[in-house]
Design an enzyme around this catalytic site. Structure first.
Site, PDB file in Angstrom:
ATOM      1  N   ASP A 264     -31.742 -13.719  49.732  1.00 22.35           N
ATOM      2  CA  ASP A 264     -32.414 -12.431  49.650  1.00 22.35           C
ATOM      3  C   ASP A 264     -33.673 -12.559  50.515  1.00 22.35           C
ATOM      4  O   ASP A 264     -34.074 -13.659  50.913  1.00 22.35           O
ATOM      5  CB  ASP A 264     -32.766 -12.049  48.212  1.00 22.35           C
ATOM      6  CG  ASP A 264     -33.043 -10.545  48.092  1.00 22.35           C
ATOM      7  OD1 ASP A 264     -33.321  -9.898  49.124  1.00 22.35           O
ATOM      8  OD2 ASP A 264     -32.990 -10.018  46.964  1.00 22.35           O
TER       9      ASP A 264
HETATM   10  C1  BGC Z   1     -33.689  -6.845  47.969  1.00 23.41           C
HETATM   11  C2  BGC Z   1     -32.292  -6.898  48.529  1.00 23.41           C
HETATM   12  C3  BGC Z   1     -32.264  -6.214  49.861  1.00 23.41           C
HETATM   13  C4  BGC Z   1     -33.261  -6.894  50.771  1.00 23.41           C
HETATM   14  C5  BGC Z   1     -33.307  -6.331  52.174  1.00 23.41           C
HETATM   15  C6  BGC Z   1     -34.733  -7.318  48.955  1.00 23.41           C
HETATM   16  O1  BGC Z   1     -36.000  -7.000  48.506  1.00 23.41           O
HETATM   17  O2  BGC Z   1     -33.759  -7.591  46.789  1.00 23.41           O
HETATM   18  O3  BGC Z   1     -31.391  -6.301  47.632  1.00 23.41           O
HETATM   19  O4  BGC Z   1     -30.976  -6.213  50.387  1.00 23.41           O
HETATM   20  O5  BGC Z   1     -34.554  -6.744  50.215  1.00 23.41           O
HETATM   21  O6  BGC Z   1     -33.988  -5.138  52.236  1.00 23.41           O
END
Ligand code: BGC
Length: 809
Positions: free
Chosen positions: A239
């Site tokens: 993530d």
């Molecule tokens: C989130 C993810 C997301 C990623 C990219 C993170 O803060 O937890 O679900 O895909 O950001 O934006």
């Protein structure tokens, strides 16, 4: 070519099958330098994998989801995952996936960062709306269908957040403490289905630790379970910012560090790899996986952008509407619904967030649509000109509490240059009230971050009765009244409002202590109090409420209050509860429409309402679907993917949340969601799988046919009412006796059927013997026990008129 790559190439030629993708992968890998390989495994400009034109690797573009293809400008905003789940309709989930695939190609997106399959273990999780409820089977069916739909269009899906990332507060620090059996049987199941059945191309880590180790570098989870047991051959990405070390991530299975190579980079890896001090095999494995997905999807062969697909695609718009129609859940109806156009002359709509429309929770999934429709506009459109629609934006005045300065002699503010109120304060001063949004350091000797404040003083109540105390802080806050701790949110988080209520006596003086700390992000500290009476009284249009034939009260959370990065309270905001109570005192025709990603508290106000509709976050066309349901053009058929408790207290939710000292203990184990309610014989407010219709259904004709490796369950459902409708036939199974603790029953199958009045349909649901296996931790495997399995069929986890016994040998 280095000796190492020659050796690897040799090894792979010997072992690899003659799969053209694998051959291509090996050929490219063999051409790449160490530096080029390292460059490939770290993201670029937040949403890209770097191209390498020398060896023919194209740039790979990503977009967030799961509410839409959200990253590259306006896009169709579909209902949230929780609404899609409520449809109990995998064919619709697949259509949604196909639609997402087309939206992605209209924007040249190769990898869609969804679906999310974490489970609604507790209602407070700020991201429940993105996910698909509390049941692993329901979530698995939905996820597999979405993934198949997306990937059928030549776009990679990414299942997230692996694993047990089931709350948001302190998500970067907390450890989910879960035993292996619970993980395997509950929280890992949707990921397993996504890999084994959906053949998902990518998996995203959670931010959290699992049993003490970050998910982004968890050897057992990633190399043992995901890549080992399940045979996942795609990309395991972090993530955004979830990687925490170079070695752990490099050695334990992280293939792609997003959004940028903060840990797995040239500086941290190249020298040691070059000198042979670090095993190069993990690097090659990462590169292989990234190349495999690129070649499998043919991204090297043609541009991903398909300019023939419109960005604001009418086909996507229709899918968004179809999901809202099937996924809106009618939970209470005293007979007021459907509204009749010949009887209803005026409808009043009340609430915050009504205009322009409350379509989604917040965070990285929030999708900005090209168009959306509000509740009053949708009712006007659907009800026709014979129905007058009025709207009043009843908004709680809670923020006005922050102007409170009625402290006796002001407040003593002690400012500390640390986050823990430790030692001697750096600054002591008098503050008239607490209403700060610091963009600079709050005073001499303090920085803009990492400080804390203690305010002490007293106030005198100016009237008898209930007062609301409100604090809006980024980050932590604690409030004591007369020495009693009334509010405790001592955590890092984005700005969030917390409230509590106290009865005060006119003229009495109360001691107050407010403690606050600022960790990162904004430095917001606001606190105050006001009589509950003042919260709403000026804004409720009492005459209109009395005279309306229907009062639609829209409540719940929104993209600020239910969002990624923060959890939300179980109860909807106090002023909204107050609004419902006031309206129900004035009118018997109050229809509450709620926006939330999971259960909310409905006690005691639900009793006074005529109807209660769980709208979830219904996307750009959700209010059209709502208006069609209100007026009976669409017969509601959604079923709740979560249990609504009567209250938190007395259920596992009360102890399951919040985490304690950085640890979230999953003490309820397997018994989460409806499994807990069944085991403990606690009646929920609304059970899992429950949802009303404007018609009635009868179940009968249960037949159990043993088949090879399982059972076929036959049941007949009849529409005994006078309008056509859809019913979801649900199959549950459970062992009466078992050598291990088991749920009373678990969802094992379901089918949505459409029936005209008087019509019957017979459904056949397959129950594989492996579906009733339990995970034996000692044997490291699944065990199917011989015994009597009770099989139930009905239309919710608590309304199961058909029952039979399957003797499993
Ligand atoms: C989130 C993810 C997301 C990623 C990219 C993170 O803060 O937890 O679900 O895909 O950001 O934006």
């Amino acid at each position: 070519m280095s000796l190492i790559s020659l050796a690897l190439l040799g090894a792979s030629i010997l072992s690899a099958p003659l799969d053209p993708v694998e051959t291509h992968v090996e050929a490219t890998l063999a051409k790449m330098t160490l530096k080029e390989k390292i460059t490939l495994i770290g993201g670029d400009r937040s949403m890209f994998i770097r191209p390498n034109l020398r060896v023919g690797i194209p740039e790979i573009k990503m977009s967030d989801g799961p509410v839409g293809v959200r990253t590259w400008g306006p896009s169709t905003a579909y209902p949230a995952g929780i609404v899609l789940a409520a449809a109990f309709d995998p064919s619709l989930s697949q259509r949604f996936g196909e639609s997402i695939g087309r939206d992605a190609k209209a924007r040249g997106v190769h990898i869609w960062l969804a679906p999310g399959v974490n489970l609604a273990r507790v209602p407070q999780n700020g991201r429940n709306f993105e996910y698909q409820g509390e049941d692993p089977y329901l979530t698995s069916r939905g996820a597999v269908a979405v993934i198949k739909g997306v990937q059928s269009q030549g776009v990679v899906a990414t299942v997230k957040h692996f694993a047990a990332n089931d709350h948001e507060n302190d998500r970067n620090m907390d450890s989910s403490e879960v035993d292996e059996r619970t993980l395997r049987e509950i929280y890992l199941r949707p990921f397993e289905a996504a890999v084994k059945e959906g053949h998902v191309g990518a998996v995203m880590s959670g931010y959290n630790k699992l049993n003490g180790t970050y998910a982004s570098e968890h050897q057992w989870l990633v190399q043992g379970v995901l890549k080992g047991d399940w045979g996942f051959d795609g990309i395991y990405m972090s993530d955004w910012g979830a990687a925490h070390s170079s070695r752990g991530t490099y050695l334990h299975g992280l293939d792609l560090e997003m959004p940028s190579p903060d840990f797995m980079n040239e500086k941290s890896l190249l020298q040691e790899l070059d000198k042979g001090q670090l095993d190069p095999k993990p690097l090659d494995d990462k590169v292989r996986r990234i190349l495999r997905i690129i070649y499998r999807f043919g991204f090297d062969k043609k541009p991903q952008l398909d300019p023939t697909i419109p960005k604001d695609d009418p086909a996507s718009d229709r899918v968004a509407l179809a999901i809202a129609r099937e996924g809106t859940v009618l939970l209470k109806n005293d007979g007021i619904l459907p509204l009749r156009r010949d009887r209803v002359r005026n409808v009043l709509v009340l609430g915050p967030d009504v205009v322009p429309a409350n379509i989604s929770g917040g965070g990285s999934s929030y999708t900005d649509p090209f168009h959306k429709i509000s509740i009053p506009d949708a009712i006007k459109k659907i009800a026709g000109s014979g129905v007058e629609v009025n709207f009043r934006p009843v908004i709680g005045k809670i923020n006005e509490a922050f102007a409170f300065t009625g402290y006796e002699g002001g407040l003593k503010g002690e400012y500390f240059a640390n986050k823990t109120l430790s030692g001697t304060p750096t600054l002591v001063r008098k503050d008239a009230g607490i209403d700060f949004n610091w963009h600079v350091a709050p005073g001499k000797g303090l920085a803009q971050t990492d400080f804390s404040v203690r305010w002490t003083g007293s106030f005198r109540a100016k009237s008898d009765g209930a007062y609301v105390f409100a604090a809006r802080t980024d980050d932590g806050v604690r409030v004591y009244v007369d020495g009693k701790l009334m509010l405790d949110r001592w955590i890092d988080r984005g700005a969030a409002t917390d409230t509590f209520q106290l009865n005060l006596k006119k003229g009495q003086s109360y001691a107050l202590k407010v403690e606050y700390y600022q960790g990162m992000g904004d430095a917001i500290a606001q606190f105050g109090l006001m009589p509950v009476e003042e919260l709403l009284s000026n804004t409720l249009p009492t005459d209109l409420v009395r005279s309306a034939d229907a009062v639609v009260v829209s409540v719940g959370f929104n993209s600020d209050t239910e969002s990624e990065g923060q959890d939300r309270p179980f109860e909807i905001p106090m002023e909204q509860r107050l609004m419902i109570e006031r309206v129900t005192k004035l009118s018997k025709r109050c229809i509450v429409v709620n926006h939330s990603g999971a259960a909310i508290g409905t006690t005691p106000w639900i009793d006074g309402t005529a109807a209660f509709i769980q709208a979830g976050y219904p996307g750009q066309n959700g209010n059209q679907a709502l208006a069609e349901i209100l007026f009976g053009d669409v017969n509601p058929s959604g079923k709740s993917p979560v249990t609504f408790p009567k209250a938190l207290l007395g259920t596992y939710y009360a102890t399951a949340y919040p985490p304690v000292k950085g640890k979230m203990f999953y003490r309820e184990g397997l018994f989460m969601g409806y499994r807990w309610f069944d085991k403990n014989n606690v009646a929920p407010r609304f059970p899992f799988g429950f949802g009303l219709s404007y018609t009635k259904f009868r179940f009968g004709g249960l037949k159990l046919h043993p088949i090879v490796n399982g059972l076929e369950v036959e049941a007949t459902v009849t529409n005994t009412g006078s309008v056509k409708g859809d019913e979801v036939v649900q199959l549950y199974a459970g062992y009466a006796q078992s050598s291990v603790p088991r749920a009373v029953r678990e969802l094992k199958g379901f089918q949505r059927v459409s029936l005209a009045p008087g019509q019957s349909k017979t459904v056949h649901l397959a129950l594989d013997r492996n579906a009733v296996a339990f995970y034996d931790v000692a044997k490291h495997g699944w065990v199917v026990e011989a015994g009597d399995v009770t099989v139930w069929v009905g239309d919710s986890s608590r309304d199961l008129p058909l029952k039979g016994i399957w003797s499993l040998r």
